[in-house]
Design an enzyme around this catalytic site. Structure first.
Site, PDB file in Angstrom:
ATOM      1  N   GLU A   1     -23.101  89.714  92.491  1.00  0.00           N
ATOM      2  CA  GLU A   1     -23.050  91.838  92.291  1.00  0.00           C
ATOM      3  C   GLU A   1     -23.002  92.031  90.953  1.00  0.00           C
ATOM      4  OE1 GLU A   1     -19.004  90.058  95.077  1.00  0.00           O
ATOM      5  OE2 GLU A   1     -20.568  91.826  96.237  1.00  0.00           O
TER       6      GLU A   1
ATOM      7  N   GLU B   1     -20.583  85.366 101.723  1.00  0.00           N
ATOM      8  CA  GLU B   1     -19.704  85.831 102.293  1.00  0.00           C
ATOM      9  C   GLU B   1     -19.636  85.685 103.842  1.00  0.00           C
ATOM     10  OE1 GLU B   1     -21.468  87.469 100.329  1.00  0.00           O
ATOM     11  OE2 GLU B   1     -20.168  87.703  98.423  1.00  0.00           O
TER      12      GLU B   1
HETATM   13  N1  COA Z   1     -16.730  78.290  94.245  1.00  0.00           N
HETATM   14  C1  COA Z   1     -15.489  77.664  93.528  1.00  0.00           C
HETATM   15  N2  COA Z   1     -16.328  75.883  93.106  1.00  0.00           N
HETATM   16  C2  COA Z   1     -17.179  76.262  93.671  1.00  0.00           C
HETATM   17  C3  COA Z   1     -18.458  77.227  93.763  1.00  0.00           C
HETATM   18  C4  COA Z   1     -17.604  78.488  94.280  1.00  0.00           C
HETATM   19  N3  COA Z   1     -18.359  80.285  94.952  1.00  0.00           N
HETATM   20  N4  COA Z   1     -20.044  76.885  94.408  1.00  0.00           N
HETATM   21  C5  COA Z   1     -19.163  75.928  93.466  1.00  0.00           C
HETATM   22  N5  COA Z   1     -17.977  75.726  93.250  1.00  0.00           N
HETATM   23  C6  COA Z   1     -17.790  74.362  92.648  1.00  0.00           C
HETATM   24  C7  COA Z   1     -18.301  73.036  94.264  1.00  0.00           C
HETATM   25  O1  COA Z   1     -16.743  73.078  94.619  1.00  0.00           O
HETATM   26  C8  COA Z   1     -18.283  71.552  93.006  1.00  0.00           C
HETATM   27  O2  COA Z   1     -16.844  71.574  92.176  1.00  0.00           O
HETATM   28  P1  COA Z   1     -16.667  69.669  92.365  1.00  0.00           P
HETATM   29  O3  COA Z   1     -17.187  69.167  91.417  1.00  0.00           O
HETATM   30  O4  COA Z   1     -14.726  70.124  91.985  1.00  0.00           O
HETATM   31  O5  COA Z   1     -16.588  69.539  93.856  1.00  0.00           O
HETATM   32  C9  COA Z   1     -19.056  71.662  91.518  1.00  0.00           C
HETATM   33  O6  COA Z   1     -18.969  73.305  91.484  1.00  0.00           O
HETATM   34  C10 COA Z   1     -20.578  72.070  91.882  1.00  0.00           C
HETATM   35  O7  COA Z   1     -21.112  72.651  93.477  1.00  0.00           O
HETATM   36  P2  COA Z   1     -21.545  71.962  94.106  1.00  0.00           P
HETATM   37  O8  COA Z   1     -21.488  72.166  95.265  1.00  0.00           O
HETATM   38  O9  COA Z   1     -21.494  70.286  94.043  1.00  0.00           O
HETATM   39  O10 COA Z   1     -23.286  72.246  93.479  1.00  0.00           O
HETATM   40  P3  COA Z   1     -23.904  71.681  94.893  1.00  0.00           P
HETATM   41  O11 COA Z   1     -25.755  71.750  94.442  1.00  0.00           O
HETATM   42  O12 COA Z   1     -24.516  70.661  96.250  1.00  0.00           O
HETATM   43  O13 COA Z   1     -24.494  72.989  95.529  1.00  0.00           O
HETATM   44  C11 COA Z   1     -24.102  75.368  95.815  1.00  0.00           C
HETATM   45  C12 COA Z   1     -24.399  74.641  95.169  1.00  0.00           C
HETATM   46  C13 COA Z   1     -24.409  76.239  94.893  1.00  0.00           C
HETATM   47  C14 COA Z   1     -24.984  75.528  96.702  1.00  0.00           C
HETATM   48  C15 COA Z   1     -22.794  75.598  96.327  1.00  0.00           C
HETATM   49  O14 COA Z   1     -22.297  74.990  95.873  1.00  0.00           O
HETATM   50  C16 COA Z   1     -22.034  76.750  97.222  1.00  0.00           C
HETATM   51  O15 COA Z   1     -22.581  76.587  98.100  1.00  0.00           O
HETATM   52  N6  COA Z   1     -22.047  77.474  96.547  1.00  0.00           N
HETATM   53  C17 COA Z   1     -20.804  78.927  97.381  1.00  0.00           C
HETATM   54  C18 COA Z   1     -21.817  79.332  97.680  1.00  0.00           C
HETATM   55  C19 COA Z   1     -20.955  80.515  97.734  1.00  0.00           C
HETATM   56  O16 COA Z   1     -20.053  80.782  99.141  1.00  0.00           O
HETATM   57  N7  COA Z   1     -20.118  81.625  96.874  1.00  0.00           N
HETATM   58  C20 COA Z   1     -19.893  83.125  97.225  1.00  0.00           C
HETATM   59  C21 COA Z   1     -18.443  83.125  97.333  1.00  0.00           C
HETATM   60  S1  COA Z   1     -17.595  84.053  97.824  1.00  0.00           S
END
Ligand code: COA
Length: 260
Positions: free
Chosen positions: A114, A134
């Site tokens: 966004e 979402e």
């Molecule tokens: N909010 C809060 N923390 C987030 C985040 C988010 N949207 N996206 C990533 N992080 C954090 C993870 O919790 C992790 O923190 P930690 O090391 O303290 O556990 C860190 O960032 C690294 O993320 P991680 O998930 O370990 O990396 P990955 O390479 O395995 O996966 C993604 C990457 C982007 C696929 C995964 O982080 C993800 O699905 N994030 C959420 C995306 C999402 O739903 N966004 C919309 C929110 S409304």
């Protein structure tokens, strides 16, 4: 001013805004959102900045969404306020009055997608991924995604991406017009910078009024949009830049714009 979650630099007429929470993939927590607002208000009032490049720190993520940890606990009223707050930051960017280029260097998910679509131009690195996941959390996009995404890539494609929560890669984003260019990550900032410099070299009155007129396509019908275009065209014709631009062309030289 020193920010905790954002880096702000200026070089020449270009402002560089970097969201700086790489350990959380630059997820937007409350601090980052309020600092983003402060930074963009600052840039709005900074007459020396003509064009902004917005990116995320590190090589993995532009912004991986709003900070999910801060979503828990929201209810009907607080959720609405939460969305309105985020929307006000992204509205500020879209209506900044100067162009903002998103240099998307990895994940642009949820609020990150966004944020990118609130910018005026998007350039992606090859590893960029875009999506609105979402629905996986039981919510809808709340920072403009249902509105700007549909306007940018069409209702059908926006429906599919928002309803499935699927992410798309940079090439698919290019194919559907979500981004203007895809480049290797090592060339992302140089490419964004070249584009920013090119825009900064034009007459800024024309640049700003073009942004205003194009933004208006999202808010009005063709008749009113054309009326606005004609009146802004007239404003340009009353500027010194217009006299200089046309004179320079006829004299076969580069124009020297004063942005007046
Ligand atoms: N909010 C809060 N923390 C987030 C985040 C988010 N949207 N996206 C990533 N992080 C954090 C993870 O919790 C992790 O923190 P930690 O090391 O303290 O556990 C860190 O960032 C690294 O993320 P991680 O998930 O370990 O990396 P990955 O390479 O395995 O996966 C993604 C990457 C982007 C696929 C995964 O982080 C993800 O699905 N994030 C959420 C995306 C999402 O739903 N966004 C919309 C929110 S409304």
């Amino acid at each position: 001013m020193k920010y905790e979650t954002i880096r702000l630099e200026t070089k020449g007429n270009i402002g560089y805004v970097t969201i700086n929470r790489p350990d959380k993939l630059n997820a937007l927590n409350a601090k980052a959102k309020s600092e983003l607002k402060e930074v963009f208000e600052d840039i709005k009032n900074n007459a020396t900045v003509f064009v902004v490049i917005l990116t995320g720190a590190g090589e993995k993520s532009f912004v991986a969404g709003t900070d999910i940890a801060e979503l828990t606990g929201l209810g009907t009223e607080t959720g609405k306020t939460f969305a309105e707050n985020g929307q006000s930051v992204f509205n500020l960017i879209e209506n900044l009055g100067k162009p903002v280029i998103a240099a998307v260097n990895g994940y642009a998910l949820g609020g990150g997608c966004e944020l990118a679509i609130a910018c005026h131009i998007r350039i992606a690195s090859e590893n960029a991924r875009f999506g609105q996941p979402e629905v996986n959390l039981g919510i809808i996009p709340g920072y403009g995604g249902t509105q700007r995404f549909a306007r940018l890539i069409g209702k059908g494609r926006a429906m599919e991406l928002i309803l499935t929560g699927d992410a798309i890669d940079a090439q698919e984003a290019l194919r559907i017009g979500l981004v203007s260019k895809v480049v290797p990550q090592s060339e992302l900032m140089r490419t964004a910078e070249e584009m920013a410099q090119k825009i900064a070299s034009k007459g800024q009155i024309a640049v700003r009024l073009a942004v205003k007129a194009i933004n208006m396509t999202q808010e009005t019908n063709l008749t009113d949009g054309l009326a606005l275009e004609a009146s802004l065209f007239g404003v340009c014709c009353g500027s010194e830049d217009f006299k200089e631009g046309t004179k320079a062309f006829l004299e076969k030289r580069k124009p020297v714009f004063k942005n007046k």
